[in-house]
Design a protein around this motif. Sequence first.
Motif, PDB file in Angstrom:
ATOM      1  N   ASN A  47      18.722 -29.983  15.757  1.00 37.27           N
ATOM      2  CA  ASN A  47      18.315 -30.110  17.157  1.00 37.27           C
ATOM      3  C   ASN A  47      17.973 -28.768  17.792  1.00 37.27           C
ATOM      4  N   ASN A  48      18.569 -27.672  17.304  1.00 39.32           N
ATOM      5  CA  ASN A  48      18.326 -26.340  17.895  1.00 39.32           C
ATOM      6  C   ASN A  48      18.023 -25.317  16.800  1.00 39.32           C
ATOM      7  N   PRO A  49      16.982 -25.520  16.032  1.00 37.76           N
ATOM      8  CA  PRO A  49      16.726 -24.589  14.910  1.00 37.76           C
ATOM      9  C   PRO A  49      16.400 -23.177  15.377  1.00 37.76           C
ATOM     10  N   THR A  50      15.632 -23.051  16.457  1.00 38.67           N
ATOM     11  CA  THR A  50      15.264 -21.715  16.940  1.00 38.67           C
ATOM     12  C   THR A  50      16.487 -20.953  17.420  1.00 38.67           C
ATOM     13  N   SER A  51      17.395 -21.647  18.100  1.00 37.93           N
ATOM     14  CA  SER A  51      18.622 -21.009  18.587  1.00 37.93           C
ATOM     15  C   SER A  51      19.474 -20.502  17.428  1.00 37.93           C
ATOM     16  N   PHE A  52      19.587 -21.286  16.365  1.00 36.28           N
ATOM     17  CA  PHE A  52      20.355 -20.840  15.195  1.00 36.28           C
ATOM     18  C   PHE A  52      19.641 -19.695  14.479  1.00 36.28           C
ATOM     19  N   ASP A  53      18.304 -19.721  14.462  1.00 41.18           N
ATOM     20  CA  ASP A  53      17.565 -18.597  13.862  1.00 41.18           C
ATOM     21  C   ASP A  53      17.854 -17.294  14.584  1.00 41.18           C
ATOM     22  N   GLU A  54      17.988 -17.361  15.891  1.00 43.75           N
ATOM     23  CA  GLU A  54      18.202 -16.149  16.682  1.00 43.75           C
ATOM     24  C   GLU A  54      19.650 -15.662  16.629  1.00 43.75           C
ATOM     25  N   ARG A  55      20.619 -16.571  16.445  1.00 46.38           N
ATOM     26  CA  ARG A  55      22.032 -16.200  16.592  1.00 46.38           C
ATOM     27  C   ARG A  55      22.804 -16.165  15.279  1.00 46.38           C
ATOM     28  N   CYS A  56      22.167 -16.480  14.185  1.00 45.61           N
ATOM     29  CA  CYS A  56      22.837 -16.444  12.880  1.00 45.61           C
ATOM     30  C   CYS A  56      22.096 -15.520  11.925  1.00 45.61           C
ATOM     31  N   ILE A  57      21.687 -14.394  12.420  1.00 46.77           N
ATOM     32  CA  ILE A  57      20.845 -13.475  11.648  1.00 46.77           C
ATOM     33  C   ILE A  57      21.570 -12.969  10.407  1.00 46.77           C
ATOM     34  N   MET A  58      22.844 -12.609  10.545  1.00 50.69           N
ATOM     35  CA  MET A  58      23.565 -11.995   9.430  1.00 50.69           C
ATOM     36  C   MET A  58      23.748 -12.982   8.285  1.00 50.69           C
ATOM     37  N   ASN A  59      24.210 -14.202   8.583  1.00 48.45           N
ATOM     38  CA  ASN A  59      24.446 -15.174   7.518  1.00 48.45           C
ATOM     39  C   ASN A  59      23.148 -15.725   6.943  1.00 48.45           C
ATOM     40  N   ILE A  60      22.089 -15.809   7.753  1.00 48.11           N
ATOM     41  CA  ILE A  60      20.796 -16.215   7.197  1.00 48.11           C
ATOM     42  C   ILE A  60      20.332 -15.198   6.169  1.00 48.11           C
ATOM     43  N   ALA A  61      20.519 -13.902   6.471  1.00 48.60           N
ATOM     44  CA  ALA A  61      20.111 -12.849   5.542  1.00 48.60           C
ATOM     45  C   ALA A  61      20.962 -12.851   4.275  1.00 48.60           C
ATOM     46  N   SER A  62      22.269 -13.144   4.390  1.00 49.85           N
ATOM     47  CA  SER A  62      23.169 -13.032   3.236  1.00 49.85           C
ATOM     48  C   SER A  62      23.220 -14.306   2.392  1.00 49.85           C
ATOM     49  N   LEU A  63      23.167 -15.473   3.012  1.00 48.42           N
ATOM     50  CA  LEU A  63      23.314 -16.691   2.209  1.00 48.42           C
ATOM     51  C   LEU A  63      22.406 -17.832   2.662  1.00 48.42           C
ATOM     52  N   GLY A  64      21.337 -17.511   3.388  1.00 52.25           N
ATOM     53  CA  GLY A  64      20.454 -18.570   3.875  1.00 52.25           C
ATOM     54  C   GLY A  64      19.842 -19.388   2.757  1.00 52.25           C
ATOM     55  N   SER A  65      19.295 -18.705   1.743  1.00 54.10           N
ATOM     56  CA  SER A  65      18.649 -19.424   0.641  1.00 54.10           C
ATOM     57  C   SER A  65      19.652 -20.260  -0.141  1.00 54.10           C
ATOM     58  N   ARG A  66      20.841 -19.706  -0.390  1.00 53.80           N
ATOM     59  CA  ARG A  66      21.868 -20.465  -1.120  1.00 53.80           C
ATOM     60  C   ARG A  66      22.316 -21.679  -0.319  1.00 53.80           C
ATOM     61  N   PHE A  67      22.357 -21.525   1.008  1.00 54.99           N
ATOM     62  CA  PHE A  67      22.748 -22.643   1.864  1.00 54.99           C
ATOM     63  C   PHE A  67      21.773 -23.813   1.720  1.00 54.99           C
ATOM     64  N   ILE A  68      20.493 -23.508   1.722  1.00 53.38           N
ATOM     65  CA  ILE A  68      19.485 -24.566   1.560  1.00 53.38           C
ATOM     66  C   ILE A  68      19.582 -25.169   0.164  1.00 53.38           C
ATOM     67  N   GLU A  69      19.838 -24.335  -0.863  1.00 53.28           N
ATOM     68  CA  GLU A  69      19.983 -24.854  -2.224  1.00 53.28           C
ATOM     69  C   GLU A  69      21.196 -25.769  -2.336  1.00 53.28           C
ATOM     70  N   GLU A  70      22.300 -25.408  -1.649  1.00 53.20           N
ATOM     71  CA  GLU A  70      23.482 -26.271  -1.652  1.00 53.20           C
ATOM     72  C   GLU A  70      23.185 -27.618  -1.000  1.00 53.20           C
ATOM     73  N   ILE A  71      22.410 -27.578   0.096  1.00 52.10           N
ATOM     74  CA  ILE A  71      22.053 -28.831   0.770  1.00 52.10           C
ATOM     75  C   ILE A  71      21.212 -29.711  -0.155  1.00 52.10           C
ATOM     76  N   ARG A  72      20.231 -29.113  -0.822  1.00 48.44           N
ATOM     77  CA  ARG A  72      19.354 -29.893  -1.700  1.00 48.44           C
ATOM     78  C   ARG A  72      20.103 -30.435  -2.924  1.00 48.44           C
ATOM     79  N   GLY A  73      21.125 -29.677  -3.384  1.00 49.25           N
ATOM     80  CA  GLY A  73      21.863 -30.119  -4.569  1.00 49.25           C
ATOM     81  C   GLY A  73      23.136 -30.890  -4.253  1.00 49.25           C
ATOM     82  N   PHE A  74      23.355 -31.233  -3.000  1.00 50.43           N
ATOM     83  CA  PHE A  74      24.588 -31.933  -2.614  1.00 50.43           C
ATOM     84  C   PHE A  74      24.629 -33.328  -3.261  1.00 50.43           C
ATOM     85  N   ASP A  75      25.791 -33.616  -3.897  1.00 52.56           N
ATOM     86  CA  ASP A  75      25.928 -34.885  -4.633  1.00 52.56           C
ATOM     87  C   ASP A  75      27.073 -35.744  -4.116  1.00 52.56           C
TER      88      ASP A  75
END
Length: 356
Positions: free
Chosen positions: A56-84
Amino acid sequence: MTGAVDSFFATDFNQKTISNMMHKVRSGLDSKRDGDNERYKFLLEFIGVTLFNIQNNPTSFDERCIMNIASLGSRFIEEIRGFDLSEESALHLFAYCYRFIIEYQISSPNAISSELLDVLARVSDFEYGAAASQVRYAGHQMLINVVQHYLYHPSLVSLKNLPEVIQRSETERGHAEKSIIDREARVNALAEKLETYETAFNFVGLYSGFKSLKAAKVSERRWNFFFLLVLGAMLLSPVMVKFFSLVSAPVQKEPDLVGFAALAGLELLILYFFRVTLQNFRSIKAQLLQIDLRMTLCQFVQSYAEYSRSAPDGSKGLLERFEQVVFSGIVNDESAIPSTFDGLDKLAELVGKIRK
């Protein structure tokens, strides 16, 4: 403070991935009955609430989660796609979601949503096994890292230097104003010089005109003087010729009256033209004197122009005489020059007397 932030959660691909994950979470929650594994149900609920707010608020999370997006953003999306829907997979995804929510809460200027606050309040009710280290990190060390990230962000460092920047800008502004004042003074000085040059140029043209006129008059005077000498020689030549002819001729009883009358008429005619030429020569000399006077006055015309500007209003006629001399016409004194037919009536009377 961060300026333009690259989109991560707001991209179409990640939005679609999160939307698909929401359907998985709902189906997992619907399959669990009350009393079944409470921790697993909480993990799914935490993941679902987190992904719902991100969606619901993707832009807000983009602006306020800069550190974790840089450190584990890609892994987070991979975890979501591989969730079983397994509990182990839910623990890993829960740890990532918890880190994002903690950073989002720290970076938000206002309170986060009540759904996020409710699930955060229940985190301490369970044990998380392999994900416990991530939960402890998010609750302790990550807080310090987030604060350091924002505290020493280049934009915030620049903000700390704002007083120095303001002082430097004030100094630069003072230098700029001084430079502008100096340049304006130089421009005004150049404008005054340009006005002086313009006035001088105008009168240089006037002086040049007088000089050309003087050259023409000098040439005219030279030719006039030459004709004056010629007429003088012609005036003397008949008399000398007549005298030598009388001396060398035999003595006659009767005088040659016709010859003398013709000689007298010729002498009078030559004398008349000599007089006209002489008067014209004097007129040219008078004109040259006037031209020299005007050329002399033009030499200090700049001082005259400056005095005219500074002269008081009550002295308007003070320099009229000067202007009359410079700008008046050159007097030819034509009234003193005899016209071509002056004295012909006297000559006609003389010829009539001789015939009688």
